[in-house]
Each structure stands twice: as structure tokens, then as C-alpha cells.
Design a protein around this motif. Structure first.
Motif, PDB file in Angstrom:
ATOM      1  N   ASN A 447       0.816  -1.218   0.000  1.00  0.00           N
ATOM      2  CA  ASN A 447       0.000   0.000   0.000  1.00  0.00           C
ATOM      3  C   ASN A 447       0.849   1.267   0.000  1.00  0.00           C
ATOM      4  O   ASN A 447       0.294   2.365  -0.048  1.00  0.00           O
ATOM      5  N   ASN A 448       2.186   1.096   0.081  1.00  0.00           N
ATOM      6  CA  ASN A 448       3.083   2.240   0.289  1.00  0.00           C
ATOM      7  C   ASN A 448       2.503   3.133   1.387  1.00  0.00           C
ATOM      8  O   ASN A 448       2.260   4.330   1.203  1.00  0.00           O
ATOM      9  N   GLN A 449       2.342   2.523   2.565  1.00  0.00           N
ATOM     10  CA  GLN A 449       1.566   3.130   3.642  1.00  0.00           C
ATOM     11  C   GLN A 449       2.274   2.928   4.973  1.00  0.00           C
ATOM     12  O   GLN A 449       2.804   1.853   5.247  1.00  0.00           O
ATOM     13  N   ILE A 450       2.306   3.987   5.795  1.00  0.00           N
ATOM     14  CA  ILE A 450       2.811   3.854   7.159  1.00  0.00           C
ATOM     15  C   ILE A 450       1.668   4.100   8.129  1.00  0.00           C
ATOM     16  O   ILE A 450       0.805   4.949   7.901  1.00  0.00           O
ATOM     17  N   VAL A 451       1.684   3.332   9.227  1.00  0.00           N
ATOM     18  CA  VAL A 451       0.606   3.393  10.209  1.00  0.00           C
ATOM     19  C   VAL A 451       1.202   3.557  11.604  1.00  0.00           C
ATOM     20  O   VAL A 451       2.096   2.795  11.997  1.00  0.00           O
ATOM     21  N   PHE A 452       0.696   4.546  12.348  1.00  0.00           N
ATOM     22  CA  PHE A 452       1.137   4.801  13.716  1.00  0.00           C
ATOM     23  C   PHE A 452      -0.078   4.758  14.640  1.00  0.00           C
ATOM     24  O   PHE A 452      -0.781   5.755  14.790  1.00  0.00           O
ATOM     25  N   PRO A 453      -0.344   3.591  15.249  1.00  0.00           N
ATOM     26  CA  PRO A 453      -1.483   3.502  16.169  1.00  0.00           C
ATOM     27  C   PRO A 453      -1.325   4.434  17.368  1.00  0.00           C
ATOM     28  O   PRO A 453      -0.202   4.767  17.777  1.00  0.00           O
ATOM     29  N   ALA A 454      -2.447   4.822  17.937  1.00  0.00           N
ATOM     30  CA  ALA A 454      -2.441   5.738  19.076  1.00  0.00           C
ATOM     31  C   ALA A 454      -1.593   5.216  20.228  1.00  0.00           C
ATOM     32  O   ALA A 454      -0.945   5.988  20.941  1.00  0.00           O
ATOM     33  N   ALA A 455      -1.575   3.901  20.415  1.00  0.00           N
ATOM     34  CA  ALA A 455      -0.953   3.309  21.599  1.00  0.00           C
ATOM     35  C   ALA A 455       0.539   3.611  21.716  1.00  0.00           C
ATOM     36  O   ALA A 455       1.065   3.735  22.823  1.00  0.00           O
ATOM     37  N   ILE A 456       1.248   3.726  20.584  1.00  0.00           N
ATOM     38  CA  ILE A 456       2.692   3.961  20.674  1.00  0.00           C
ATOM     39  C   ILE A 456       3.014   5.436  20.886  1.00  0.00           C
ATOM     40  O   ILE A 456       4.138   5.799  21.235  1.00  0.00           O
ATOM     41  N   LEU A 457       2.035   6.283  20.713  1.00  0.00           N
ATOM     42  CA  LEU A 457       2.277   7.720  20.787  1.00  0.00           C
ATOM     43  C   LEU A 457       2.174   8.205  22.233  1.00  0.00           C
ATOM     44  O   LEU A 457       1.358   9.038  22.593  1.00  0.00           O
ATOM     45  N   GLN A 458       3.038   7.627  23.083  1.00  0.00           N
ATOM     46  CA  GLN A 458       3.128   7.940  24.505  1.00  0.00           C
ATOM     47  C   GLN A 458       4.604   8.007  24.884  1.00  0.00           C
ATOM     48  O   GLN A 458       5.468   7.572  24.138  1.00  0.00           O
ATOM     49  N   GLN A 459       4.869   8.530  26.080  1.00  0.00           N
ATOM     50  CA  GLN A 459       6.246   8.551  26.569  1.00  0.00           C
ATOM     51  C   GLN A 459       6.768   7.120  26.713  1.00  0.00           C
ATOM     52  O   GLN A 459       6.018   6.232  27.093  1.00  0.00           O
ATOM     53  N   PRO A 460       8.055   6.888  26.429  1.00  0.00           N
ATOM     54  CA  PRO A 460       9.066   7.866  26.028  1.00  0.00           C
ATOM     55  C   PRO A 460       9.103   8.144  24.523  1.00  0.00           C
ATOM     56  O   PRO A 460       9.902   8.955  24.072  1.00  0.00           O
ATOM     57  N   TYR A 461       8.241   7.448  23.755  1.00  0.00           N
ATOM     58  CA  TYR A 461       8.276   7.662  22.309  1.00  0.00           C
ATOM     59  C   TYR A 461       7.808   9.069  21.944  1.00  0.00           C
ATOM     60  O   TYR A 461       8.421   9.756  21.128  1.00  0.00           O
TER      61      TYR A 461
END
Length: 633
Positions: A447-461
Motif C-alpha cells: 500500500n506504500n503506507q505507514i501506520v502509527f497507532p495511538a498506543a505507541i504515541l506515549q512517553q518515552p516515544y
């Protein structure tokens, strides 16, 4: 940070105190930054589930179904009362198969209900045309996690011994007599041995483009004279099938020698053993614990999950995208989503600059790489829609005469029929491969697609309360890592449409392949303290880590308050892990990601900015000669 360790072992310098104090949960093989975030989300979702259970009628319909299934999974008294009765129809259906002809007649039902068979069909995107979906054919997995375990006689004996002991206990709980248990295991292991020579290793599977092997209908028919694979394929997709994509040519070429009447008894025993393991989770607590004993032993897990946690996951795993969508919409706010999207597009811009300034690519290849980058599809937080099969689920409940096995078979029939119905249809590229509540991210080359689920968008990331340098060293590097997968040794073979196509000049492709070999050599054989790294197995992830770090650092440096120390420390912090020896050694065999300590140390040593900022010299263990550094993106 322990400054005395900084030049010797940066990973330990940053994470030493955490590693010393960290406690591996009894039901886990490791504790890590990922797991810490996961456990926090787990607590949130389990609390929500208890709250929803009290007033399920206030929920959307598919969350009501989740709660209905959860009420079944947590009823261990009812599960004890039913015992092995729910599994008996499956066992009987296998017992009734007395020949390959019988298996042929039952195969469609087995396949739709996900009952374990020696080979499987599934519908996925066509590598050569990403806007179409076609039929793939694969052999079943081995009992041990990788072919390398069968080549090491001592390790093989140890693990087969563990498998035999744990599965003996499990089959005894199903009510099989000891002589029958011995026969079933002997025959199942004999069939497993037949699969070993025709099974790809983890290293071979890591080069996933080589799993794409179109074989014509006529050739398949020549190679499968004892079992009509084309007829089965056409029955599943309810259309003519002119070819299969065979993931392992060795298996299809040996198919008639393996799947034949002479081997029928060991095939049948393999099916009984495999399905006894597969459905153990749906029966009594004693059986589900016995069913997971081999996996726990393999990974060094000390204890099974608690009843409460297991019941939650048994329901959640069936409705993970439904629950994940609620999590994403509720806990991932618009401010954070906007900030993250801004970061992603900034990273894409940096990547474009780096490609434009690249010194080893020709202009023609650069233009095509930038075109691929410009068409990259970015998904953040949670998906716009869910797979439609959730709407078809109908949880009956114990009061309607159902049980967990019946519910599982019913849902599998719906999901599998949906998947087979996608044959020769355009894929819905809005659908995600993981829930918004999963601590992870991915790049999909088709799909030439990147996916960033909400769960990883927390500290320390990531956190709006962290410095920009910390965020770039965390989620920024993860974002760039996923973008780098579009240009790793696998992703670089796909064009901007997601189709397999060589868009490189011969000169550039040779230069890229040579750099990929350099990356393999950089990591291959490097000692971790629990075994050497396999550079070939981990090359794609190492290329992505390297490109991700360099790109994220460039983005961070554009900010007036850029801080090298914060950037580098947060990168190391993101990969901290404390694990059992068994699990760490298992990952060395099967995980395409580099070992955590090398993702921190060797990736940073491979950056001149790191060497210069901390004044690393050739007398320091973190030193890497600049002539030996590998820079691809």
C-alpha cells in the motif's frame, strides 16, 4: 545517566538503573518500554471492560458483542462443567477422516473454520499488482519455531523433549490413554520431520519477496496428484483459479511425496495433536494452562496468565480493532494527532532532502524514490473504518446452547469467508493490520503506507510534555524507521503504487545491494552477551533503524533548541529490555529486529554525530572507525 559507562556501553549507561530495578512479570518473557506501555493500556482496557459489562446496552453494537463474548470467556465454572465436550465435534470430524479422499471432502470446512491442516490457502494483495488480491498457498508451521533448531541435535533433543512432555500432559487431560498419546505424538512428530527440509528458515522468510512464486494451474495439478489443490482453491474462492502464489517452492515440489496415502496416518495424528493444542484455550483452565506450557518453556515464562487477564484477552483478541477504535478515539486527542502528523510530514520532507543530496544514486533513481516518498500514505491514531465482518458476528452465549469453541468456529467462518471473497477484488487500503490500542507501528509495501497507532504515541516515544529532541529521538526515529522500510532490502523492490517493480538503474541497484551487504557485515556475529547477532536475518530492520536515526536527527537539528544528549538518550531508552535468557536466545533465531542492546549501541556508534558529541575515541568500546560506518539513507 551513568557517565562512567557512556563510552563503554551507552545502552547500560542510560538504562542500567531501570534494568536493575525492572521486574519481569511472571506471565511475560520480558519487560521493556513497549511492554510497560502495553501494560498501562491493558489496565485501562480491562477497567473499561468491567465498566461496560455493567451497562452493555449503552455501547455500540460491536462493543456489546465484545462484552457478550467476554462474559463467556470469564465463566470458568461453566467451562469446567463443559470440560472437553466443546472440542469433541472437532475431534470426531478428524477421526472420521480415514483417507486422503475424506480429507479432500472435508478440507473446505476445515479451512473455513481454521481447523489446523498441513497446508493453507489465503487471499492477499498481488505483489505484481497491488490493486488486486490473489490466492497464496503455504505449508503448516513446524512444532519448533525455526528450522535451525532441527539442525542442532542437542537443542533439537531438548526442545522436542519439552514439546513431548508438555503435549503428553495436554493429551492426557483430553482423556487419551497413554498408549494412544504415545502413538499420536510419535506419528505427529514424524510428519513434522517431513516438513523440516521443505520449510524456510527465519532468515529465508525475512526476504519476503522470495515468498512470491506464481505457479500455474497446470503445474500445480502435475505436482498434486494425490490431493486436488486447484479444486480446493476454487471451492474456497468460488471462482476459477489459474495460478497459486506458492510461498515455498520446495514444499510444492515435494507435495506428492509428503501428502500421500502412505503418510495419511501420520498426517491425521498431526492434525489431532495440532488442534488439541490450538483449541486448548477454549476449554477448562487446567487444559488452557497445559496448552501453553511449551510456549512458556520456550520463552522462559514462569507462569500462565491469570484467569482474569486471559479471559479479557480471549475476548479482546477477537474484537481488538473494535476495542482499539474506541481507545484511539477516546484517549488520543486532536492536539496530539495534529502534532504527530506535522512531525510525520516534516520527517518525510527531511527524507526527501536526504535522497536529493544522496551521493551514490543517479538522478533517474532519485526521482523515482522521491515519487515513492511523495505518494506515501500516512495513517495516525486510529483507522477511518473497520473490517465489515465484525457486523456479521453474533455471539449466542451459553444460555442458547453455545460454547467458546462454537463461537470461535462461527467467527472464523465469517472472517475466512470474507477473506476468500476478496479474491480478484481491489483491496480496501483504509483497513489497518493492527488495532489502535497496539504499541507498534508498521510500513505496508503493497500500500506504500505507514501506520502509527495511538498506543505507541506515549512517553518515552512521544509526549507533548517532552522536548522536541526527545520526541525526535523516540517517535521521530520510529516514524523515519517506518519510512525507511520503503527503501530497505525488501521495500525498495516495490514502486510507488505498492507493486513489485524494479525502478532502479543497474548501477544504483548494485550500489544499494553492496551497502546492504555492508550492513549485514556490521551486525553479523556481534556478541550480545547471550549469543551473536545474525546480520542477514536482521538486515531490513537494521537498515530501517539506521535510516530512521539519521533522518530523525536531521529533523531535530532544524530546531533551535536541538539537544544531542536528549536525542541519543531517548533513542537508547526506547529499546530498553530485561528478558529471560531463553527469550533473548529465541529472538536471536527468529526476530528480524536487531537485539535491543545493538539497536541502541551499534546503531549509535554507527553515527559520526554520536562519536563527535561524546568525544568517543578508538580506546572506547563505543568507538567505530568512520571508515567502517554504514550509511544508506
Amino acid at each position: 545517566m551513568n557517565s562512567e559507562l557512556l563510552k563503554k556501553n551507552f545502552y547500560e549507561a542510560v538504562n542500567g538503573k531501570w534494568i536493575e530495578k525492572a521486574v519481569i512479570p511472571g506471565d511475560q518473557p520480558a519487560v521493556s518500554t513497549f511492554l510497560e506501555l502495553h501494560l498501562g493500556i491493558e489496565k485501562t482496557l480491562m477497567n473499561l471492560t468491567k465498566k461496560w459489562e455493567k451497562v452493555p446496552s449503552d455501547l455500540p453494537v460491536n462493543l456489546q458483542k465484545f462484552i457478550a463474548l467476554y462474559r463467556m470467556t470469564k465463566e470458568y465454572t461453566k467451562r469446567e462443567e463443559l470440560g472437553t465436550t466443546p472440542f469433541e465435534p472437532i475431534l470426531q470430524s478428524i477421526q472420521n477422516v480415514t483417507s486422503l479422499d475424506d480429507l479432500h471432502n472435508m478440507y473446505k470446512q476445515f479451512s473455513l473454520e481454521s481447523i489446523a491442516t498441513p497446508f493453507t490457502f489465503d487471499v492477499n494483495q498481488d505483489f505484481l499488482n497491488s490493486n488486486n488480491q490473489i490466492l497464496y498457498f503455504s505449508a503448516a508451521n513446524l512444532f519448533l519455531p525455526d528450522t535451525s533448531y532441527y539442525q542442532d541435535e542437542a537443542k533439537k533433543a531438548q526442545l522436542i523433549g519439552l514439546f513431548t512432555a508438555t503435549t503428553t500432559q495436554l493429551l492426557s487431560l483430553y482423556g487419551f490413554e497413554q498408549d494412544e498419546v504415545d502413538r499420536l505424538l510419535t506419528e505427529a512428530l514424524a510428519f513434522d520431520e517431513l516438513l523440516v527440509p521443505v520449510t524456510k528458515s527465519s532468515v529465508e522468510k525475512a526476504d519476503y519477496v522470495k515468498m512470491y512464486n506464481p505457479v500455474s494451474k497446470a503445474e500445480i495439478q502435475k505436482l498434486s496428484t494425490h490431493f486436488d489443490l486447484i479444486k480446493q482453491a476454487e471451492a474456497l474462492v468460488q471462482q476459477p483459479v489459474d495460478q497459486l502464489i506458492v510461498t515455498n517452492l520446495d514444499f510444492i515440489h515435494a507435495f506428492d511425496d509428503i501428502i500421500c496415502e502412505d503418510n495419511f496416518n501420520i498426517i491425521k495424528s498431526w492434525m489431532i495433536v495440532s488442534n488439541a493444542i490450538k483449541f486448548a484455550n477454549d476449554l477448562t483452565d487446567e487444559i488452557r494452562i497445559a496448552g501453553g506450557a511449551f510456549r512458556r518453556g520456550l520463552s522462559g515464562i514462569k507462569e500462565a496468565q491469570s484467569k482474569e487477564k486471559f479471559a479479557f484477552y480471549q475476548a479482546y483478541n477477537r474484537f481488538d480493532q473494535v476495542v482499539g477504535l474506541y481507545y484511539g478515539e477516546t484517549y488520543f486527542g486532536p492536539v496530539a494527532k495534529g502534532d504527530v502528523k506535522t512531525m510525520v510530514h516534516e520527517i518525510i520532507g527531511i527524507y526527501q532532502e536526504r535522497i536529493s543530496d544522496n551521493t551514490w544514486l543517479n538522478k533517474e533513481t532519485k526521482e523515482k524514490a522521491i515519487r515513492k516518498l511523495s505518494t506515501l500514505s500516512v495513517h495516525v491514531g486510529y483507522p477511518d473504518e473497520l473490517p465489515p465482518y465484525y457486523d456479521q458476528f453474533d455471539i449466542k452465549g451459553y444460555d442458547q446452547g453455545s460454547d467458546l469453541v462454537q463461537e470461535r468456529l462461527s467467527m472464523d467462518r465469517i472472517v475466512n469467508q470474507y477473506q476468500f471473497d476478496q479474491y480478484h477484488k481491489e483491496p480496501n487500503k483504509n483497513l489497518w493490520f493492527m488495532p489502535a490500542s497496539m504499541v507498534n507501528a508498521y510500513y505496508n509495501p503493497s500500500n506504500n503506507q505507514i501506520v502509527f497507532p495511538a498506543a505507541i504515541l506515549q512517553q518515552p516515544y512521544y509526549s507533548i510534555d517532552q522536548s522536541k529532541s526527545e520526541n525526535y529521538g523516540g517517535v521521530g526515529a520510529v516514524m523515519a524507521h517506518e519510512i525507511s522500510h520503503a527503501f530497505d532490502n525488501n521495500g525498495a523492490k516495490f514502486d510507488e503504487t505498492g507493486s513489485l517493480f524494479n525502478w532502479w538503474t543497474d548501477q544504483d541497484l548494485e550500489a544499494f545491494n553492496n551497502r546492504a551487504k555492508d550492513m549485514i557485515a556490521l551486525f553479523d556475529g556481534v556478541e550480545t552477551g547471550y549469543g551473536p547477532c545474525n546480520g542477514e536475518l536482521t538486515v531490513s530492520e537494521n537498515i530501517a533503524d539506521s535510516g530512521g536515526l539519521r533522518c530523525a536527527l536531521e529533523a531535530s537539528k532544524k530546531n533551535s533548541d536541538h539537544n544531542y544528549d536528549e536525542f541519543f538518550q531517548n533513542w537508547a531508552r526506547c529499546w530498553r529490555m530485561k528478558a529471560s535468557l531463553e527469550f533473548k536466545q529465541l529472538l536471536l533465531k527468529i526476530d528480524v529486529h536487531g537485539p535491543a542492546i545493538l539497536r541502541a549501541n551499534l546503531q549509535l556508534s554507527n553515527m559520526p554525530e554520536f562519536q563527535d558529541f561524546y568525544k568517543i575515541t578508538k580506546d572506547d568500546e563505543m568507538y567505530l572507525d568512520k571508515d567502517k560506518m554504514v550509511s544508506i539513507w
